[in-house]
Design a protein around this motif. Structure first.
Motif, PDB file in Angstrom:
ATOM      1  N   ASP A   1      46.180  25.153  24.598  1.00 41.57           N
ATOM      2  CA  ASP A   1      46.805  24.600  23.398  1.00 41.57           C
ATOM      3  C   ASP A   1      48.109  23.903  23.780  1.00 41.57           C
ATOM      4  O   ASP A   1      48.926  24.463  24.502  1.00 41.57           O
ATOM      5  CB  ASP A   1      47.075  25.714  22.393  1.00 41.57           C
ATOM      6  CG  ASP A   1      47.557  25.187  21.055  1.00 41.57           C
ATOM      7  OD1 ASP A   1      47.412  23.973  20.797  1.00 41.57           O
ATOM      8  OD2 ASP A   1      48.083  25.996  20.269  1.00 41.57           O
ATOM      9  N   ASN A   2      48.289  22.687  23.272  1.00 46.02           N
ATOM     10  CA  ASN A   2      49.503  21.948  23.642  1.00 46.02           C
ATOM     11  C   ASN A   2      50.655  22.186  22.669  1.00 46.02           C
ATOM     12  O   ASN A   2      51.761  21.751  22.925  1.00 46.02           O
ATOM     13  CB  ASN A   2      49.207  20.453  23.772  1.00 46.02           C
ATOM     14  CG  ASN A   2      48.669  19.829  22.506  1.00 46.02           C
ATOM     15  OD1 ASN A   2      48.632  20.452  21.449  1.00 46.02           O
ATOM     16  ND2 ASN A   2      48.225  18.594  22.620  1.00 46.02           N
ATOM     17  N   HIS A   3      50.434  22.832  21.540  1.00 44.23           N
ATOM     18  CA  HIS A   3      51.481  23.190  20.569  1.00 44.23           C
ATOM     19  C   HIS A   3      52.224  21.962  20.045  1.00 44.23           C
ATOM     20  O   HIS A   3      53.400  22.058  19.688  1.00 44.23           O
ATOM     21  CB  HIS A   3      52.484  24.186  21.170  1.00 44.23           C
ATOM     22  CG  HIS A   3      51.858  25.423  21.711  1.00 44.23           C
ATOM     23  ND1 HIS A   3      51.450  26.451  20.908  1.00 44.23           N
ATOM     24  CD2 HIS A   3      51.558  25.791  22.981  1.00 44.23           C
ATOM     25  CE1 HIS A   3      50.938  27.412  21.649  1.00 44.23           C
ATOM     26  NE2 HIS A   3      50.984  27.032  22.908  1.00 44.23           N
ATOM     27  N   LEU A   4      51.547  20.833  19.977  1.00 45.95           N
ATOM     28  CA  LEU A   4      52.212  19.594  19.571  1.00 45.95           C
ATOM     29  C   LEU A   4      52.611  19.611  18.094  1.00 45.95           C
ATOM     30  O   LEU A   4      53.699  19.145  17.746  1.00 45.95           O
ATOM     31  CB  LEU A   4      51.315  18.386  19.872  1.00 45.95           C
ATOM     32  CG  LEU A   4      51.920  17.016  19.619  1.00 45.95           C
ATOM     33  CD1 LEU A   4      53.157  16.808  20.487  1.00 45.95           C
ATOM     34  CD2 LEU A   4      50.912  15.917  19.893  1.00 45.95           C
ATOM     35  N   VAL A   5      51.760  20.152  17.230  1.00 45.57           N
ATOM     36  CA  VAL A   5      52.073  20.176  15.797  1.00 45.57           C
ATOM     37  C   VAL A   5      53.313  21.032  15.539  1.00 45.57           C
ATOM     38  O   VAL A   5      54.234  20.617  14.824  1.00 45.57           O
ATOM     39  CB  VAL A   5      50.861  20.694  14.989  1.00 45.57           C
ATOM     40  CG1 VAL A   5      51.223  20.875  13.522  1.00 45.57           C
ATOM     41  CG2 VAL A   5      49.686  19.747  15.135  1.00 45.57           C
ATOM     42  N   ALA A   6      53.354  22.209  16.146  1.00 46.26           N
ATOM     43  CA  ALA A   6      54.522  23.084  15.972  1.00 46.26           C
ATOM     44  C   ALA A   6      55.776  22.431  16.547  1.00 46.26           C
ATOM     45  O   ALA A   6      56.867  22.550  15.966  1.00 46.26           O
ATOM     46  CB  ALA A   6      54.273  24.433  16.634  1.00 46.26           C
TER      47      ALA A   6
END
Length: 180
Positions: free
Chosen positions: A95-100
């Motif tokens: 998971d790249n956690h881009l949205v967060a």
């Protein structure tokens, strides 16, 4: 004819029946042809030395990285061996956690959020070139940075709210009350 320690082949091995520097046997004429060496026992420029030595000789292989051109360095294999390794089971990038990262950048703390966005964009690019350990590390760093951004944002907004409460209380206390 021996050329020293040639090993089992490789870049420096000589072809069977002669070496690269020897001239083909031919007869007649003045010396036998262009570039041919005279048949003397001392050798010439084109002949390999009879003992160990010469440009085509393989270095002795003993472990480590200095064992020859054809040997591969030892690899740990598995997850995190570096470029060219097989992806771990499942085959999906972490998971790249881009949205967060984007949301915490907008609503919480922009300087820390930018770092989290940069780390989260590195996840997929590292995964695509085969750096699976680097992709997992970038994913963990992105998660760490968006959490730091969230904590900094919460602290900031709590301080802002406390500031307004204190200002409101001080203003309310300084206003004279009228009695009728």
């Amino acid at each position: 004819m021996s050329y020293g320690n040639q090993g089992d082949g490789g870049y420096g091995s000589q072809p069977p029946g002669g070496g690269y520097g020897q001239q083909p046997p031919s007869g007649g004429g003045y010396g036998g042809g262009y570039g041919q060496q005279p048949p003397s026992g001392g050798g010439g420029y084109g002949q390999q030395p009879p003992s160990g030595g010469g440009y085509g000789q393989q270095p002795p292989s003993g472990g480590g990285y200095g064992g020859g051109y054809g040997q591969q360095p030892p690899s740990g294999g598995g997850y995190g061996g570096g470029y060219g390794q097989q992806p771990p089971a499942g085959g999906n990038p972490p998971d790249n956690h881009l949205v967060a990262a984007i949301l915490t950048t907008i609503f919480c703390c922009m300087p820390l959020g930018i770092v989290s966005i940069v780390k989260s964009t590195q996840v997929n690019s590292k995964w695509q070139v085969g750096d699976y350990q680097g992709a997992a590390l970038a994913s963990e760093e992105a998660k760490t940075w968006w959490k730091r951004t969230l904590i900094a944002g919460i602290i900031w907004w709590v301080l802002v709210i406390l500031f307004y409460v204190v200002v409101f209380v001080l203003l309310a206390a300084s206003v004279p009350s009228s009695s009728y």
